[in-house]
Design an enzyme around this catalytic site. Structure first.
Site, PDB file in Angstrom:
ATOM      1  CG  HIS A 151       0.243   6.166  -0.598  1.00 42.31           C
ATOM      2  ND1 HIS A 151      -0.821   6.897  -1.074  1.00 42.31           N
ATOM      3  CD2 HIS A 151      -0.190   5.576   0.556  1.00 42.31           C
ATOM      4  CE1 HIS A 151      -1.855   6.754  -0.252  1.00 42.31           C
ATOM      5  NE2 HIS A 151      -1.504   5.950   0.736  1.00 42.31           N
ATOM      6  CG  HIS A 163      -1.641   1.249   1.495  1.00 43.63           C
ATOM      7  ND1 HIS A 163      -2.952   1.437   1.133  1.00 43.63           N
ATOM      8  CD2 HIS A 163      -1.248   2.414   2.093  1.00 43.63           C
ATOM      9  CE1 HIS A 163      -3.340   2.656   1.486  1.00 43.63           C
ATOM     10  NE2 HIS A 163      -2.325   3.268   2.070  1.00 43.63           N
ATOM     11  CD  GLU A 164       2.100   3.384   3.676  1.00 40.09           C
ATOM     12  OE1 GLU A 164       2.338   4.495   3.144  1.00 40.09           O
ATOM     13  OE2 GLU A 164       1.099   3.179   4.374  1.00 40.09           O
ATOM     14  CD  GLU A 224      -4.651   6.485   2.685  1.00 37.31           C
ATOM     15  OE1 GLU A 224      -4.600   5.263   2.956  1.00 37.31           O
ATOM     16  OE2 GLU A 224      -3.643   7.213   2.642  1.00 37.31           O
TER      17      GLU A 224
END
Length: 335
Positions: free
Chosen positions: A134, A130-131, A207
């Site tokens: 980003h 997930h990071e 997100e």
């Protein structure tokens, strides 16, 4: 669609900033607002990563310091087609993680010891994927710019409030800049609220996109869904993130909201509801169970979709606690 929406929201935030400047100080106020925006965004572009890492006392680690954790990030970065980011640990019991940096080449990812101690290897892979999503989408830069402009709008209102209270006025000056006294007062009160709402909309949009991208990178949406569910449960344990409480403007960086506020404050959260995020990931897993872009890539027997399986643990500990080199126990199971 998310990219178009984010671009429109950023444009709206910038326009709001200039309107506030004009409302409070006329043409000179708009010029001041423009200068503040340029200086603030330039500073955010170059220094935001080092500032936030120092703010949270993050400690950089390498393959010799935290071999298992570093190895997970390295394998995920390879799957995502990204340069290897710098890897940091934050010594706090609150389970959380974030990414920062102005570009994939200058990116850094950080996880707390609470996260590494509380999640399984697969769940950690989901969180770090997930990071890295980003990073791949350059969300860290987008949100830093949004937070800078939003904060500057509030600061601009404060500047003109003190100016109106304590500054000198020319005869006949009604105050309030280009929109008059009433317009100026309305701008001081409503503009920071509007800016915060736009910033939160941008954050929530990014997100959702990072959840989708993280599922693609790690190869299994349910890993991230499981991690988010566990993080939500652990977050209710009452562990306070002191640096985040002192600097709430950085809350948008984390995978889950690090602030302890609830009730009415939760309405202004920079994060979508955890239930909705988990439901979307579970829907992705169901839709892709037949095999598609999200399915794990072919690997050797016993390997995870993000790389080869680690060697069997020798002695006590979870599988992700061991690295290429067996070491004596260190500060925690992540090293």
């Amino acid at each position: 669609m998310n990219y178009i929406r984010t671009g429109l929201l950023l444009a709206a935030l910038t326009a709001l900033f200039l309107v506030v400047g004009y409302a409070l100080g006329g043409q000179s106020g708009m010029l001041i607002a423009l200068v503040i925006a340029v200086v603030g965004n330039a500073a955010s572009f170059w220094f935001s990563d080092s500032i936030v890492l120092r703010m949270y006392g993050a400690r950089e680690v390498g393959p010799q310091d935290a071999p298992a954790f570093y190895g997970i990030v390295q394998q995920l970065a390879q799957r995502a087609g990204l340069p290897m980011p710098r890897v940091y640990l934050i010594d706090t019991d609150q389970p959380n993680a974030f990414a920062t940096g102005r570009s994939p080449e200058k990116a850094a990812v950080a996880a707390t010891t609470g996260l590494l101690n509380g999640l399984s290897r697969e769940e950690i892979a989901g969180v770090m994927a997930h990071e890295l999503a980003h990073v791949k989408h350059r969300d860290t830069l987008t949100m830093t710019v949004a937070a800078t402009i939003s904060g500057a709008i509030g600061a601009l209102g404060q500047i003109f409030m003190f100016q109106s209270l304590f500054g000198r006025r020319d005869e006949g000056d009604r105050g309030g800049g280009g929109l008059g006294m009433i317009g100026g007062l309305a701008a001081m009160i409503l503009a920071p609220l509007a800016a915060s709402l736009v910033q939160m909309a941008i954050s929530r949009s990014r997100e959702y996109e990072a959840d989708r991208g993280g599922a693609e990178i790690c190869g299994n949406p349910l890993w991230l869904a499981s991690a988010l569910g566990k993080l939500e449960m652990l977050a209710r344990g009452g562990v306070v993130n002191e640096p985040a409480e002192r600097n709430p403007a950085t809350a948008h960086l984390f995978i889950v909201n690090p602030l302890s506020g609830g009730g009415f404050a939760s309405l202004f959260s920079t994060h979508p509801s955890m239930e909705d995020r988990i439901a979307r990931l579970q829907h992705m897993a169901g839709a892709t169970s037949g095999g598609d872009a999200y399915a794990p890539r072919p690997t050797a027997a016993g390997a995870g979709p993000w790389g080869a399986a680690p060697p069997p643990a020798r002695g006590r500990g979870r599988p992700w606690e061991t690295g290429p080199v067996q070491r004596a126990p260190r500060r925690g199971p992540w090293g």
